[in-house]
Design a protein around this motif. Structure first.
Motif, PDB file in Angstrom:
ATOM      1  N   VAL B 313       8.729  11.209  29.331  1.00  0.00           N
ATOM      2  CA  VAL B 313       9.908  12.003  28.129  1.00  0.00           C
ATOM      3  C   VAL B 313      10.704  12.513  30.112  1.00  0.00           C
ATOM      4  O   VAL B 313      10.203  12.802  30.366  1.00  0.00           O
ATOM      5  N   ALA B 314      12.140  12.351  30.155  1.00  0.00           N
ATOM      6  CA  ALA B 314      13.066  12.233  30.632  1.00  0.00           C
ATOM      7  C   ALA B 314      14.417  13.171  30.619  1.00  0.00           C
ATOM      8  O   ALA B 314      14.846  12.575  29.753  1.00  0.00           O
ATOM      9  N   GLY B 319      15.834  21.833  35.424  1.00  0.00           N
ATOM     10  CA  GLY B 319      15.064  21.251  35.923  1.00  0.00           C
ATOM     11  C   GLY B 319      13.504  22.835  35.853  1.00  0.00           C
ATOM     12  O   GLY B 319      14.716  23.771  35.366  1.00  0.00           O
ATOM     13  N   LEU B 320      13.172  22.279  36.784  1.00  0.00           N
ATOM     14  CA  LEU B 320      11.570  23.330  36.116  1.00  0.00           C
ATOM     15  C   LEU B 320      12.007  24.854  37.574  1.00  0.00           C
ATOM     16  O   LEU B 320      12.678  24.512  38.514  1.00  0.00           O
ATOM     17  N   PRO B 321      11.574  25.287  36.806  1.00  0.00           N
ATOM     18  CA  PRO B 321      11.810  26.701  37.491  1.00  0.00           C
ATOM     19  C   PRO B 321      10.694  27.323  38.857  1.00  0.00           C
ATOM     20  O   PRO B 321      10.118  26.276  38.374  1.00  0.00           O
ATOM     21  N   ARG B 350      13.420  15.669  39.376  1.00  0.00           N
ATOM     22  CA  ARG B 350      13.590  14.897  39.645  1.00  0.00           C
ATOM     23  C   ARG B 350      15.243  14.738  39.508  1.00  0.00           C
ATOM     24  O   ARG B 350      15.687  13.532  39.841  1.00  0.00           O
ATOM     25  N   GLU B 351      16.082  15.671  39.914  1.00  0.00           N
ATOM     26  CA  GLU B 351      16.873  16.087  40.284  1.00  0.00           C
ATOM     27  C   GLU B 351      17.729  15.459  39.721  1.00  0.00           C
ATOM     28  O   GLU B 351      18.486  14.271  40.952  1.00  0.00           O
ATOM     29  N   PRO B 352      19.026  14.833  39.061  1.00  0.00           N
ATOM     30  CA  PRO B 352      18.460  16.831  38.410  1.00  0.00           C
ATOM     31  C   PRO B 352      17.874  16.201  36.918  1.00  0.00           C
ATOM     32  O   PRO B 352      17.012  15.346  37.102  1.00  0.00           O
ATOM     33  N   GLY B 353      16.617  17.587  36.740  1.00  0.00           N
ATOM     34  CA  GLY B 353      16.317  17.407  35.511  1.00  0.00           C
ATOM     35  C   GLY B 353      14.601  16.992  36.041  1.00  0.00           C
ATOM     36  O   GLY B 353      14.149  17.334  36.620  1.00  0.00           O
ATOM     37  N   VAL B 354      14.141  17.082  34.482  1.00  0.00           N
ATOM     38  CA  VAL B 354      12.914  16.823  34.851  1.00  0.00           C
ATOM     39  C   VAL B 354      12.215  16.136  34.015  1.00  0.00           C
ATOM     40  O   VAL B 354      12.490  15.169  32.979  1.00  0.00           O
TER      41      VAL B 354
END
Lengths: 154, 368
Positions: B313-314, B319-321, B350-354
């Motif tokens: 799931v991406a 992104g994460l704090p 994952r730059e951007p996101g998770v």
């Protein structure tokens, strides 16, 4: 394209909590709840008196597994659409007893709303706006009817 | 009696003791033999050998000159016997097993062979009849047939019992399945009804979260019995079903849900925990990755890799704090269920996101 007229909906369900919650969902998508029946006799009488655009029918009612007969009677004599809402999707007759489709229980709030919006368009415009949403299975006859009309309209 | 005199000249005269060897053989053989006159009405017996007399218990004078009807007891000769005699008179051989009677009234199964004997002109002059007592063989055969009938009846009754038992079990399974589905529906409706009355936003959201978890389990149950094989659970179909609900519930037009699903099956026993993990990861992304105003996409993919199911799931959100990973209720559920599933969980920016990757070992027999 103008906003479709709201569908009038009859709820045929013997579990009163399910019926009440279903009433909320019906109103939230802009349809009108016109009545609630818990048995097949009541369902047929209300359908006859109120002439709803759509009846949401459970297979198991207060008087037994009579939802299928009620559905056949409502779709034949009252001219309204019937949508089954049942945990026993496999037990439905091949012709869906004249119903336009089925939502399997347990359904989600979102699935019911998507199905109601989809059917509203089908009824008001005579053809489907696209493939049926996840959670709604159309009866073969209605799949053909609404798809055929869509092909003619385009 | 002309025939009898004739036969006295050509064959062996009955009743005469100084006879040629051929006649002595027929008289003395262990096989019961009777010769009848084909030219007289009813074909009366001309000759009966000792073996026949021993078999039937009659004395020679009691049988000579009679038709063969007495062999079949008080009743008229059975149609089979009449037909055999007619065949012989017409010049044809015939054989049959017929129930016959001795002088004392006792019955025996008689294997009868009838054959016409022609004279020099080719006409049928005599009927030769060989009798064999086959009572024992017949008794064995009847006993065998009887025991086969009993076995077959037993088998049929057991098959009917098993079919009835299976039918009962199937009906019970349907009934239980029906109840589980209806009860899950009832639980969902109860929670929905209550959530409509709650004013406090955080309580309402918590209840909504629980409702989504119940719905995920409900979706599992709706899908579980849809396949012919109830022991396997199709993860891809489940995700398609579940995400339709989650995206709708989020009420965000600016968020896209992309599905990249490979057909993956897990044992049915893993279905509910896996469903809850998928539900938490997607709803976590919907809740935390995209603050109001930030559009984006969530991609859910499944892969089958070396007897493991890989679920990803991406998102391309914020992104994460920084700092240690968040320990909210949803993530606690994910970690606990991954332990239960013996699954490996990796969550990373994952730059951007998770991106969250869950790798679940799947027993070989469950893979499709």
């Amino acid at each position: 394209m103008t906003a479709p007229d709201p569908l009038s909906v009859l709820i045929v369900e013997d579990e009163v909590l399910l019926a009440v919650e279903l009433g909320y969902l019906v109103r939230e998508v802009g349809c009108t709840e016109v009545g609630h029946a818990a048995s097949s006799d009541e369902a047929i009488r209300l359908a006859h008196d109120l002439g709803p655009d759509l009846a949401l029918v459970d297979v198991h009612l207060l008087d037994g597994p009579t939802g299928i007969d009620a559905a056949r009677s409502i779709s034949t004599d009252c001219g309204g659409l019937v949508l089954f809402m049942t945990a026993n999707v496999k037990r439905l007759p091949e012709d869906f007893a004249g119903a336009c489709g089925v939502i399997g229980k347990p359904y989600s709030e979102a699935a019911v709303k998507r199905a109601l919006c989809f059917l509203q368009t089908c009824v008001r415009e005579g053809h489907a706006p696209g493939a049926p949403p996840v959670g709604l299975t159309l009866a073969p006859a209605f799949e053909t009817r609404w798809r055929a009309d869509m092909a003619r309209a385009s | 009696m002309g025939d009898l005199q004739q036969s006295s000249r050509t064959g062996g005269p009955p009743g005469e003791r100084s006879e040629p060897p051929f006649a002595a053989v027929v008289r003395g053989t262990g096989m019961p033999i009777v010769v009848s006159d084909a030219r007289q009405p009813g074909a009366p017996i001309l000759f009966a050998n000792d073996a026949f007399l021993a078999l039937t218990g009659y004395a020679e004078p009691e049988v000579l000159g009679r038709d063969c009807g007495f062999l079949f007891g008080q009743e008229a000769a059975p149609p089979e016997a009449t037909a055999m005699l007619a065949d012989a008179l017409d010049g044809r051989d015939s054989a049959a097993e017929l129930l016959s009677y001795r002088k004392d009234g006792s019955a025996f199964w008689n294997s009868l062979y009838l054959s016409p004997v022609r004279d020099a002109q080719g006409g049928v002059a005599y009927v030769f009849a060989a009798h064999t007592d086959v009572s024992e063989k017949k008794a064995r055969q009847l006993a065998l047939e009887e025991s086969q009938d009993i076995l077959l009846a037993d088998l049929n009754s057991r098959t009917r019992e098993l079919e009835a038992a299976l039918e009962q079990k199937t009906a019970l399974l349907h009934e239980v399945d029906h109840r589980v589905k209806n009860n899950l529906q009832l639980i969902s409706s109860l929670m929905l009804l209550q959530s409509r009355r709650i004013q406090d936003e955080s309580t309402r959201l918590a209840l909504r979260g629980m409702l989504e978890r119940v719905s995920a389990i409900a979706t599992v149950h709706r899908r579980l019995f849809q396949n012919a094989d109830v022991t396997r659970f199709d993860v891809a179909e489940f995700i398609r079903d579940l995400t339709g609900d989650l995206a709708g519930a989020a009420g965000r037009d600016d968020l896209q849900l992309r599905l990249d699903l490979e057909h993956v099956a897990v044992p049915a026993s893993q279905a509910a925990p896996l469903a809850l993990v998928v539900n938490e990861l997607i709803s976590n992304a919907l809740k935390h990755a995209f603050p109001p105003g930030r559009a984006g996409a969530i991609t859910v993919s499944t892969r089958m890799l070396d007897s493991a199911c890989v679920l990803t799931v991406a998102d391309d959100g914020i992104g994460l704090p920084p700092g240690p990973p968040p320990r909210n209720f949803g993530m606690t559920i994910v970690q606990l269920l991954c332990q239960q599933l013996r699954a490996n969980l990796e969550i990373a920016n994952r730059e951007p996101g998770v991106r969250a990757v869950v790798t679940i070992p799947v027993p070989a027999e469950a893979a499709l």
